[in-house]
Design a protein around this motif. Structure first.
Motif, PDB file in Angstrom:
ATOM      1  N   GLY A  23      17.614   4.263  10.305  1.00  0.00           N
ATOM      2  CA  GLY A  23      16.491   3.339  10.121  1.00  0.00           C
ATOM      3  C   GLY A  23      16.153   2.613  11.409  1.00  0.00           C
ATOM      4  N   SER A  48      10.375   8.138  10.787  1.00  0.00           N
ATOM      5  CA  SER A  48       8.970   8.121  11.194  1.00  0.00           C
ATOM      6  C   SER A  48       8.926   7.536  12.602  1.00  0.00           C
ATOM      7  CB  SER A  48       8.167   7.303  10.184  1.00  0.00           C
ATOM      8  OG  SER A  48       6.835   7.208  10.586  1.00  0.00           O
ATOM      9  N   LYS A  52       7.604   1.695  11.663  1.00  0.00           N
ATOM     10  CA  LYS A  52       6.510   2.231  10.840  1.00  0.00           C
ATOM     11  C   LYS A  52       6.432   1.519   9.470  1.00  0.00           C
ATOM     12  CE  LYS A  52       3.888   5.081   8.386  1.00  0.00           C
ATOM     13  NZ  LYS A  52       2.465   5.315   8.514  1.00  0.00           N
ATOM     14  N   ALA A  53       7.569   1.180   8.908  1.00  0.00           N
ATOM     15  CA  ALA A  53       7.559   0.639   7.541  1.00  0.00           C
ATOM     16  C   ALA A  53       7.335  -0.881   7.589  1.00  0.00           C
ATOM     17  CB  ALA A  53       8.845   1.034   6.829  1.00  0.00           C
ATOM     18  N   THR A  54       8.171  -1.640   6.910  1.00  0.00           N
ATOM     19  CA  THR A  54       7.940  -3.082   6.761  1.00  0.00           C
ATOM     20  C   THR A  54       7.844  -3.811   8.099  1.00  0.00           C
ATOM     21  OG1 THR A  54       9.220  -2.921   4.736  1.00  0.00           O
ATOM     22  CG2 THR A  54       8.845  -5.122   5.591  1.00  0.00           C
ATOM     23  N   ARG A  57       4.516  -4.842   9.523  1.00  0.00           N
ATOM     24  CA  ARG A  57       3.528  -5.327   8.553  1.00  0.00           C
ATOM     25  C   ARG A  57       3.804  -6.757   8.107  1.00  0.00           C
ATOM     26  NH1 ARG A  57       1.514  -0.409   6.135  1.00  0.00           N
ATOM     27  NH2 ARG A  57       2.365   1.355   7.272  1.00  0.00           N
ATOM     28  N   LYS A  60       4.149 -11.989  11.159  1.00  0.00           N
ATOM     29  CA  LYS A  60       4.358 -12.162  12.605  1.00  0.00           C
ATOM     30  C   LYS A  60       4.833 -13.574  12.958  1.00  0.00           C
ATOM     31  CE  LYS A  60       1.398  -8.501  12.398  1.00  0.00           C
ATOM     32  NZ  LYS A  60       2.093  -7.429  11.708  1.00  0.00           N
ATOM     33  N   ALA A 187      13.107  11.543  13.337  1.00  0.00           N
ATOM     34  CA  ALA A 187      14.401  12.191  13.091  1.00  0.00           C
ATOM     35  C   ALA A 187      14.948  11.616  11.788  1.00  0.00           C
ATOM     36  CB  ALA A 187      15.354  11.915  14.250  1.00  0.00           C
ATOM     37  N   GLY A 225      15.925  -0.510   4.815  1.00  0.00           N
ATOM     38  CA  GLY A 225      14.982  -1.441   4.178  1.00  0.00           C
ATOM     39  C   GLY A 225      14.707  -1.096   2.729  1.00  0.00           C
ATOM     40  N   THR A 288      -0.226 -14.321   2.497  1.00  0.00           N
ATOM     41  CA  THR A 288      -0.005 -12.984   1.982  1.00  0.00           C
ATOM     42  C   THR A 288       0.129 -13.017   0.472  1.00  0.00           C
ATOM     43  OG1 THR A 288       1.522 -11.073   2.066  1.00  0.00           O
ATOM     44  CG2 THR A 288       2.446 -13.214   2.535  1.00  0.00           C
ATOM     45  N   LEU A 334       6.075  -3.845   2.404  1.00  0.00           N
ATOM     46  CA  LEU A 334       6.970  -4.026   1.256  1.00  0.00           C
ATOM     47  C   LEU A 334       8.198  -4.830   1.654  1.00  0.00           C
ATOM     48  CD1 LEU A 334       6.845  -0.436  -0.315  1.00  0.00           C
ATOM     49  CD2 LEU A 334       5.407  -2.425  -0.828  1.00  0.00           C
ATOM     50  N   PRO A 336      11.895  -5.874   1.287  1.00  0.00           N
ATOM     51  CA  PRO A 336      13.078  -5.245   0.676  1.00  0.00           C
ATOM     52  C   PRO A 336      13.939  -6.291  -0.026  1.00  0.00           C
ATOM     53  CG  PRO A 336      13.393  -5.513   3.054  1.00  0.00           C
ATOM     54  CD  PRO A 336      12.074  -6.138   2.737  1.00  0.00           C
TER      55      PRO A 336
HETATM   56  C1  LIG Z   1       4.206  -9.072   3.872  1.00  0.00           C
HETATM   57  C2  LIG Z   1       5.450  -9.405   4.641  1.00  0.00           C
HETATM   58  C3  LIG Z   1       5.444 -10.468   5.526  1.00  0.00           C
HETATM   59  C4  LIG Z   1       6.602 -10.779   6.253  1.00  0.00           C
HETATM   60  N1  LIG Z   1       6.540 -11.789   7.167  1.00  0.00           N
HETATM   61  C5  LIG Z   1       7.637 -12.092   7.894  1.00  0.00           C
HETATM   62  C6  LIG Z   1       7.556 -13.081   8.906  1.00  0.00           C
HETATM   63  O1  LIG Z   1       6.492 -13.626   9.195  1.00  0.00           O
HETATM   64  N2  LIG Z   1       8.701 -13.372   9.581  1.00  0.00           N
HETATM   65  C7  LIG Z   1       9.884 -12.771   9.301  1.00  0.00           C
HETATM   66  O2  LIG Z   1      10.876 -13.128   9.915  1.00  0.00           O
HETATM   67  N3  LIG Z   1       9.985 -11.793   8.380  1.00  0.00           N
HETATM   68  C8  LIG Z   1       8.882 -11.430   7.677  1.00  0.00           C
HETATM   69  N4  LIG Z   1       8.947 -10.423   6.754  1.00  0.00           N
HETATM   70  C9  LIG Z   1      10.212  -9.723   6.530  1.00  0.00           C
HETATM   71  C10 LIG Z   1      10.471  -8.629   7.578  1.00  0.00           C
HETATM   72  O3  LIG Z   1       9.282  -7.960   7.922  1.00  0.00           O
HETATM   73  C11 LIG Z   1      11.483  -7.630   7.007  1.00  0.00           C
HETATM   74  O4  LIG Z   1      12.605  -8.319   6.543  1.00  0.00           O
HETATM   75  C12 LIG Z   1      11.959  -6.614   8.056  1.00  0.00           C
HETATM   76  O5  LIG Z   1      10.859  -6.050   8.735  1.00  0.00           O
HETATM   77  C13 LIG Z   1      12.774  -5.524   7.386  1.00  0.00           C
HETATM   78  O6  LIG Z   1      13.214  -4.633   8.380  1.00  0.00           O
HETATM   79  P1  LIG Z   1      14.147  -3.410   8.020  1.00  0.00           P
HETATM   80  O7  LIG Z   1      14.538  -2.778   9.289  1.00  0.00           O
HETATM   81  O8  LIG Z   1      15.233  -3.849   7.114  1.00  0.00           O
HETATM   82  O9  LIG Z   1      13.216  -2.432   7.156  1.00  0.00           O
HETATM   83  P2  LIG Z   1      12.067  -1.436   7.648  1.00  0.00           P
HETATM   84  O10 LIG Z   1      11.213  -2.010   8.688  1.00  0.00           O
HETATM   85  O11 LIG Z   1      11.380  -0.953   6.411  1.00  0.00           O
HETATM   86  O12 LIG Z   1      12.867  -0.233   8.316  1.00  0.00           O
HETATM   87  C14 LIG Z   1      13.587   0.734   7.597  1.00  0.00           C
HETATM   88  C15 LIG Z   1      13.349   2.065   8.280  1.00  0.00           C
HETATM   89  O13 LIG Z   1      14.231   3.057   7.753  1.00  0.00           O
HETATM   90  C16 LIG Z   1      13.581   4.303   7.889  1.00  0.00           C
HETATM   91  N5  LIG Z   1      14.227   5.309   7.054  1.00  0.00           N
HETATM   92  C17 LIG Z   1      14.256   5.348   5.705  1.00  0.00           C
HETATM   93  N6  LIG Z   1      14.911   6.446   5.290  1.00  0.00           N
HETATM   94  C18 LIG Z   1      15.331   7.110   6.400  1.00  0.00           C
HETATM   95  C19 LIG Z   1      16.050   8.326   6.606  1.00  0.00           C
HETATM   96  N7  LIG Z   1      16.472   9.087   5.599  1.00  0.00           N
HETATM   97  N8  LIG Z   1      16.300   8.724   7.885  1.00  0.00           N
HETATM   98  C20 LIG Z   1      15.850   7.982   8.942  1.00  0.00           C
HETATM   99  N9  LIG Z   1      15.158   6.829   8.773  1.00  0.00           N
HETATM  100  C21 LIG Z   1      14.907   6.392   7.521  1.00  0.00           C
HETATM  101  C22 LIG Z   1      12.156   3.976   7.465  1.00  0.00           C
HETATM  102  O14 LIG Z   1      11.222   4.943   7.907  1.00  0.00           O
HETATM  103  C23 LIG Z   1      11.938   2.601   8.068  1.00  0.00           C
HETATM  104  O15 LIG Z   1      11.250   2.633   9.295  1.00  0.00           O
HETATM  105  C24 LIG Z   1       7.790 -10.052   6.040  1.00  0.00           C
HETATM  106  C25 LIG Z   1       7.782  -8.975   5.142  1.00  0.00           C
HETATM  107  C26 LIG Z   1       6.619  -8.628   4.478  1.00  0.00           C
HETATM  108  C27 LIG Z   1       6.609  -7.464   3.566  1.00  0.00           C
END
Ligand SMILES: Cc1cc2nc3c(=O)[nH]c(=O)nc-3n(C[C@H](O)[C@H](O)[C@H](O)COP(=O)(O)OP(=O)(O)OC[C@H]3O[C@@H](n4cnc5c(N)ncnc54)[C@H](O)[C@@H]3O)c2cc1C
Length: 506
Positions: A23, A48, A52-54, A57, A60, A187, A225, A288, A334, A336
């Motif tokens: 991830g 991706s 790309k995911a959360t 989005r 900020k 990958a 995530g 939001t 989204l 998590p």
């Molecule tokens: C609307 C919204 C507003 C927010 N605003 C804020 C804010 O202002 N400030 C703040 O601090 N936080 C904020 N957050 C929270 C923050 O954005 C998230 O907590 C954080 O981005 C999560 O990151 P992550 O790496 O856990 O997940 P993600 O960004 O989703 O990353 C997980 C990654 O794993 C990858 N993946 C999945 N399966 C596989 C696989 N089999 N092999 C390889 N890769 C894989 C996916 O493609 C993805 O890119 C907000 C969230 C949302 C939804």
């Protein structure tokens, strides 16, 4: 950062990784920086593009979360405020201070939110960004000239951090790479490899060539995530689902709807949500929503009712009412969120983070937010080192200056010596040059037109229509850099147009 070199390192059969991180969002990239900074042999794969995911989005904001204070979650606010301070220190080129004004329309709001924000200042301690204070009606309107004046009594101003989420993600990837980590986008982990019921690695598919590689690692961190449960069930088909995704939508408007330097923060709309209207990259970001959705998706789409909710509420606070035609871009992410559970090992409050270890040793790190990515990574890598019996090494990220930003990339004058046309703007309505495309490909591992227009630049979020018009130029320039042909250009432009249409209101 060059993807070819990264793939060659990943494919090296002799390589024995200490840590494989699955991830490439905020959490995984944070883990890669943490692990590489401790000197562990670190591999990160992203199915991706990075963020790309959360993680591309979000709202900020690098913030303690005034909302969590309302919920009485002082510990979480304290931790996030500390992280806000550390990130401001370690990435001053990426985090800026922003003033927020809570407008007061009823008599009780000023004392109620005033006390809450004083507590927020107090919790920030010496890492505070400036004291909150009351503003008179006149001062409020001076700072927010287009705020709805009818019934306005005054406001409270406070300070928080602001950033560009996808840019910070690239900066973390570059930081991890500079520390010796290997990171690959496109990958995907397709299965986990076990030996005597213990996880010992994974099969990774290069999505550009469809070639699969089996890699060995002493510990595997699942930082996926909203996709966490898919990996947990790859490990153990019986694993209980722990993530409930919640969608949050933002709309982007022209800055004329809210000129000035301050943001509006509404702590409680009539249905109990927090609403922000924030100046960002010369536009206005409004968000939001909080909509439970049944499943995790890489490209979630805003619902019409979410956009209507944001437009109606923005209209309440702004003198000029925005309508659907004013929306330059609408995007969904989204959250998590970790379900509440009675299991003491995994107990967690919403938006807090937790680290779990499965029977076979898969380490899953879930929840949290962008602001706390560093602490999440520290906890996950501590746990992974213990599970794998790695040599104990202390976390080294508290004072680690993050890489990236202008100082690390080829400057505009250098690039325009190569081709003077690269100083031209991508599009008259977008603040980016052709040279930004070249830098994205050469130094930031951009592989598709979407990578460039959505995350290396933020064109898709700033003006989806203009970004569609820029797609052809971007594809042609990328094809030259990547050595691709006409067919690639055509398929990239078509794919991008389809994707970006989802950011327009039909
Ligand atoms: C609307 C919204 C507003 C927010 N605003 C804020 C804010 O202002 N400030 C703040 O601090 N936080 C904020 N957050 C929270 C923050 O954005 C998230 O907590 C954080 O981005 C999560 O990151 P992550 O790496 O856990 O997940 P993600 O960004 O989703 O990353 C997980 C990654 O794993 C990858 N993946 C999945 N399966 C596989 C696989 N089999 N092999 C390889 N890769 C894989 C996916 O493609 C993805 O890119 C907000 C969230 C949302 C939804």
């Amino acid at each position: 950062m060059k993807r070819d070199a990264m793939l060659a390192a990943l494919a090296d059969k002799q390589a024995a990784w200490d840590l494989l991180i699955i991830g490439g969002g905020a959490t995984g990239l944070g883990c890669a920086v943490d692990a590489a900074a401790r000197g562990y042999r670190t591999l990160l794969v992203e199915q991706s593009d990075f963020a790309k995911a959360t993680s591309s989005r979000s709202t900020k904001l690098i913030h303690g979360g005034v909302r969590y204070l309302q919920q009485g979650n002082v510990g979480l606010v304290l931790e996030a405020l500390r992280e806000r301070g550390l990130l401001t220190q370690n990435a001053p080129h990426l985090v800026s201070h922003l003033s927020f004004i809570v407008p007061n329309y009823t008599w009780w709001e000023a004392p109620f939110y005033g006390v809450g924000l004083k507590l927020y200042d107090l919790l920030a301690g010496k890492l505070g960004l400036g004291p909150s204070r009351h503003l008179s009606r006149e001062e409020t309107l001076q700072r927010l000239p287009t705020l709805e004046p009818e019934g306005l009594r005054g406001g409270i101003i406070y300070f928080d951090g602001q950033f560009d989420d996808a840019r910070l993600a690239v900066c973390l990837a570059q930081t991890a790479a500079a520390l010796g980590g290997v990171l690959a986008n496109y990958a995907q982990v397709t299965s986990l490899v076990k030996q005597k019921d213990l996880i010992r690695g994974a099969v990774i598919r290069d999505l550009e060539t469809n070639v699969e590689h089996e890699v060995t690692a002493r510990a595997v961190i699942n930082a996926t995530g909203v996709f966490t449960d898919r990996l947990r069930q790859m490990d153990d088909p019986e694993a209980r689902k722990i993530i409930s995704p919640s969608q949050g939508v933002h709309i982007v408007l022209d800055r004329s709807f809210l000129p000035g330097e301050s943001a509006i923060m509404v702590p409680r709309t009539d249905d109990g949500r927090v609403l922000f209207a924030i100046p960002w990259h010369g536009r206005l970001l409004v968000g939001t929503t909080d909509t439970a959705v049944p499943r995790a998706e890489l490209e979630p789409r805003p619902l019409r009712e979410e956009i209507d909710f944001l437009l109606t509420h923005a209209a309440r606070y702004l003198t000029k009412d925005p309508g659907p035609d004013d929306v330059l871009s609408a995007f969904a992410g989204l959250r998590p969120l970790v379900k509440r559970t009675d299991n003491r090992d995994t107990a967690s409050t919403p938006r807090d983070h937790s680290v779990m270890v499965s029977k076979s040793g898969l380490i899953s790190i879930t929840g949290g937010k962008w602001t706390t990515y560093r602490k999440m990574a520290q906890d996950a890598v501590d746990q992974a080192a213990q599970v794998a019996g790695l040599e104990e090494r202390p976390c080294a990220t508290e004072n680690l200056r993050l890489h990236g930003g202008l100082e690390a990339s080829a400057s505009l004058p250098t690039l325009t010596k190569e081709d003077p046309a690269w100083k031209n703007l991508l599009h008259p309505k977008l603040p980016y040059r052709l040279s930004d495309v070249v830098t994205s490909v050469r130094e930031e591992m951009a592989r598709t037109v979407e990578d460039v227009l959505s995350r290396r630049t933020r064109a898709l979020l700033l003006d989806a229509r203009a970004s569609i018009e820029a797609a052809q130029v971007v594809a042609e320039l990328m094809a030259e850099e990547l050595g691709r042909g006409k067919e690639w250009v055509q398929s990239q432009v078509t794919a991008y147009r389809e994707l970006a249409a989802g950011y327009l209101i039909q």
